[in-house]
Motif scaffolding. Structure first.
Motif, short mmCIF file in Angstrom:
data_model
loop_
_atom_site.label_atom_id
_atom_site.label_comp_id
_atom_site.label_asym_id
_atom_site.label_seq_id
_atom_site.Cartn_x
_atom_site.Cartn_y
_atom_site.Cartn_z
N ALA A 91 0.93 -1.18 -0.15
CA ALA A 91 -0.01 -0.18 -0.16
C ALA A 91 0.96 1.18 -0.04
O ALA A 91 0.64 2.15 -0.66
N LEU A 92 2.10 1.16 0.90
CA LEU A 92 2.90 2.37 0.74
C LEU A 92 3.44 2.49 -0.49
O LEU A 92 3.59 3.73 -1.17
N ILE A 93 3.87 1.47 -1.17
CA ILE A 93 4.53 1.39 -2.52
C ILE A 93 3.64 2.06 -3.37
O ILE A 93 3.85 2.87 -4.51
N TYR A 94 2.43 1.67 -3.38
CA TYR A 94 1.31 1.99 -4.34
C TYR A 94 1.00 3.48 -4.40
O TYR A 94 1.02 4.39 -5.15
N VAL A 95 1.04 3.87 -3.04
CA VAL A 95 0.77 5.74 -2.88
C VAL A 95 1.97 6.42 -3.36
O VAL A 95 1.84 7.42 -3.86
N ILE A 96 3.18 5.65 -3.16
CA ILE A 96 4.35 6.55 -3.39
C ILE A 96 4.39 6.57 -5.21
O ILE A 96 4.58 7.68 -5.74
N MET A 97 4.08 5.43 -5.62
CA MET A 97 4.41 5.21 -7.16
C MET A 97 3.11 5.82 -7.92
O MET A 97 3.37 6.54 -8.81
N ARG A 98 1.91 5.83 -7.50
CA ARG A 98 0.83 6.21 -8.24
C ARG A 98 0.00 7.11 -7.59
O ARG A 98 -1.24 7.46 -7.97
N GLY A 99 0.43 7.84 -6.43
CA GLY A 99 -0.23 8.58 -5.84
C GLY A 99 -0.92 9.82 -6.59
O GLY A 99 -2.09 10.21 -6.39
N LYS A 100 -0.10 10.48 -7.26
CA LYS A 100 -0.33 11.44 -8.07
C LYS A 100 -1.36 11.28 -9.14
O LYS A 100 -2.55 11.89 -9.32
#
Length: 160
Positions: A91-100
């Motif tokens: 979840a942390l990786i997803y938010v960092i990679m695709r948050g914008k």
């Protein structure tokens, strides 16, 4: 019935006699610790808050994944698998990679839904479109009912 020998109840035909033990009162069993301390209660509230926040984030990520048209089915399945195998780190990786991108896609969905709602309201209410308002203002100008400044003002209102 049975007989007692040296504090042991022996029943007829009983091969394994059991020793009688005294039953302790309930207050002695838990030593009076029926209630939680203030810090335990506070810790429970904090843990519950973060767990609910994580669940909200997880549902946001899954809904973003399933609504994203740019990703293929295999990539979506891989992300969902990662979310179930290693939930916090993925979840942390997803938010960092695709948050914008999540924010942009969410904003686009909101704009589309607002536009659809406004179009529906205009359609149901019978409100004229901006083009119809400008044509009506031109007709009033041609008829001499309004001057050029009022026509420009009506055109700005229609386009706003």
């Amino acid at each position: 019935m049975g007989r007692i020998e040296n504090g042991v109840v022996v029943l007829p035909g009983d091969q394994f006699p059991c020793r009688m033990t005294a039953v302790r009162p309930r207050a002695e069993m838990n030593d009076g610790k029926d209630t939680m301390s203030f810090l335990e209660s506070l810790w429970s509230i904090i843990v519950t808050f973060f767990f609910i926040a994580y669940l909200i984030l997880l549902f946001q990520i899954i809904s973003d994944l399933l609504r994203d048209k740019a990703l293929g089915g295999g990539v979506k399945a891989l992300w969902i698998l990662c979310l179930f195998v290693a939930p916090f780190i993925s979840a942390l990786i997803y938010v960092i990679m695709r948050g914008k991108g999540m924010a942009l896609r969410s904003e686009m969905r909101v704009r589309e839904s607002v536009e659809e709602a406004e179009n529906y309201i205009r359609e149901v209410a019978g409100a004229p479109t901006p083009t119809q308002q400008i044509e009506a203002a031109k007709a009033l100008l041609a008829a001499g009912d309004i001057n050029e400044a009022e026509n420009a003002r009506l055109k700005e209102i229609a386009l706003a």
